[in-house]
Design a protein around this motif. Structure first.
Motif, PDB file in Angstrom:
ATOM      1  N   LEU A 176     -28.110   8.139  36.054  1.00 26.26           N
ATOM      2  CA  LEU A 176     -28.252   8.270  34.606  1.00 26.26           C
ATOM      3  C   LEU A 176     -28.525   9.574  34.141  1.00 26.26           C
ATOM      4  CD1 LEU A 176     -28.816   6.490  32.193  1.00 26.26           C
ATOM      5  CD2 LEU A 176     -31.346   6.553  32.547  1.00 26.26           C
ATOM      6  N   PRO A 177     -27.307  10.447  34.035  1.00 26.82           N
ATOM      7  CA  PRO A 177     -27.493  11.704  33.798  1.00 26.82           C
ATOM      8  C   PRO A 177     -28.103  12.155  32.585  1.00 26.82           C
ATOM      9  CG  PRO A 177     -25.142  11.075  34.209  1.00 26.82           C
ATOM     10  CD  PRO A 177     -25.932   9.914  34.015  1.00 26.82           C
ATOM     11  N   ARG A 178     -28.069  11.496  31.597  1.00 27.74           N
ATOM     12  CA  ARG A 178     -28.803  11.820  30.182  1.00 27.74           C
ATOM     13  C   ARG A 178     -30.132  11.735  30.323  1.00 27.74           C
ATOM     14  NH1 ARG A 178     -27.278   8.279  25.738  1.00 27.74           N
ATOM     15  NH2 ARG A 178     -28.817   9.698  24.817  1.00 27.74           N
ATOM     16  N   ALA A 179     -30.981  11.323  31.555  1.00 24.94           N
ATOM     17  CA  ALA A 179     -32.265  11.364  31.698  1.00 24.94           C
ATOM     18  C   ALA A 179     -32.829  12.686  32.188  1.00 24.94           C
ATOM     19  CB  ALA A 179     -32.670  10.355  32.576  1.00 24.94           C
ATOM     20  N   LEU A 180     -32.091  13.448  32.649  1.00 25.42           N
ATOM     21  CA  LEU A 180     -32.079  14.673  33.268  1.00 25.42           C
ATOM     22  C   LEU A 180     -31.934  15.754  32.221  1.00 25.42           C
ATOM     23  CD1 LEU A 180     -33.190  16.465  35.864  1.00 25.42           C
ATOM     24  CD2 LEU A 180     -30.528  16.909  36.278  1.00 25.42           C
ATOM     25  N   MET A 181     -32.912  15.843  31.276  1.00 26.40           N
ATOM     26  CA  MET A 181     -32.819  16.516  29.831  1.00 26.40           C
ATOM     27  C   MET A 181     -32.836  17.803  30.098  1.00 26.40           C
ATOM     28  SD  MET A 181     -35.283  14.028  27.737  1.00 26.40           S
ATOM     29  CE  MET A 181     -34.890  14.774  25.971  1.00 26.40           C
ATOM     30  N   SER A 182     -33.335  18.495  31.359  1.00 28.44           N
ATOM     31  CA  SER A 182     -33.348  20.033  31.682  1.00 28.44           C
ATOM     32  C   SER A 182     -31.855  20.398  31.857  1.00 28.44           C
ATOM     33  CB  SER A 182     -34.200  20.182  32.722  1.00 28.44           C
ATOM     34  OG  SER A 182     -33.503  19.628  33.979  1.00 28.44           O
ATOM     35  N   THR A 184     -28.874  18.108  30.480  1.00 32.35           N
ATOM     36  CA  THR A 184     -28.056  17.832  29.288  1.00 32.35           C
ATOM     37  C   THR A 184     -28.459  18.407  27.911  1.00 32.35           C
ATOM     38  OG1 THR A 184     -29.714  16.192  28.698  1.00 32.35           O
ATOM     39  CG2 THR A 184     -27.670  15.769  30.423  1.00 32.35           C
ATOM     40  N   LEU A 185     -29.576  18.961  27.767  1.00 33.13           N
ATOM     41  CA  LEU A 185     -29.823  19.581  26.608  1.00 33.13           C
ATOM     42  C   LEU A 185     -29.466  21.414  26.435  1.00 33.13           C
ATOM     43  CD1 LEU A 185     -33.380  17.965  25.733  1.00 33.13           C
ATOM     44  CD2 LEU A 185     -31.087  17.380  24.710  1.00 33.13           C
ATOM     45  N   SER A 186     -29.454  21.814  27.669  1.00 29.87           N
ATOM     46  CA  SER A 186     -28.846  23.160  27.846  1.00 29.87           C
ATOM     47  C   SER A 186     -27.628  23.363  27.598  1.00 29.87           C
ATOM     48  CB  SER A 186     -29.552  23.804  29.130  1.00 29.87           C
ATOM     49  OG  SER A 186     -28.754  23.306  30.276  1.00 29.87           O
TER      50      SER A 186
END
Length: 187
Positions: A176-182, A184-186
């Motif tokens: 679930l790559p989107r759960a690794l917000m560090s 995906t948000l960068s």
């Protein structure tokens, strides 16, 4: 900040609280600062959520503790814990989560496993100890060198927490790559 971010901040605050249910190991030589699983939650918050959200999750947890909710290992809570030898570690938790999240954002050239291990080691151990050791020295009236040497008892457990954090981050990033917000948000 969107609803998803708020839910994840609350989730990681709850995770840190849940890790407090695991039994603490008392260390009498360090002014009574126990070994707990809660630093695993601090590492995960920073690595998974990124710097700001990770720090906010830890600050939410500490706010609840300050209000008297017995969320620290052993059922401790209230303002009194901020006048104990653990205070430096508690102060270091949100800063350590911030550092771990920032390192995750800055190490996108590395795969998730080594980046998470580096981030958790620097943020979850290095930064937290940077505040924790002087806190123990001050509150337990120990020489700084003695507090630093005494903190070596925590390192093996913290290295296990680093490994768990890295494996969890790697596993989540694959499923679930989107759960690794560090990460995906960068972007």
């Amino acid at each position: 900040m969107n609803d998803r971010s708020l839910v994840q901040i609350a989730f990681y605050a709850a995770l840190i609280a849940a890790l407090g249910l695991l039994p603490k190991v008392a260390i009498p030589v360090m002014g009574g600062v126990p070994i707990t699983a809660q630093t695993l939650g601090v590492m995960l918050a920073g690595v998974m959520l990124g710097p700001v959200r990770g720090a906010l999750a830890v600050l939410l947890f500490l706010f609840l503790v300050a209000l008297g909710v017995p969320l620290l290992a052993g059922g401790r809570g209230g303002l009194g814990v901020f006048a104990s030898p653990s205070v430096g570690f508690l102060i270091g938790w949100p800063i350590g989560a911030f550092a771990a999240g920032l390192i995750m954002q800055k190490t996108t050239s590395l795969s998730v496993l080594p980046a998470a291990a580096i981030a958790a080691t620097i943020g979850g151990i290095g930064v937290v100890y940077l505040f924790g050791i002087p806190g123990v020295a001050l509150m337990a009236e120990l020489p700084l060198v003695k507090a630093a040497l005494g903190s070596a008892v925590y390192i093996p457990g913290d290295l296990i927490k680093v490994a768990i954090t890295a494996v969890v981050a790697q596993t989540v990033s694959r499923g679930l790559p989107r759960a690794l917000m560090s990460r995906t948000l960068s972007r």
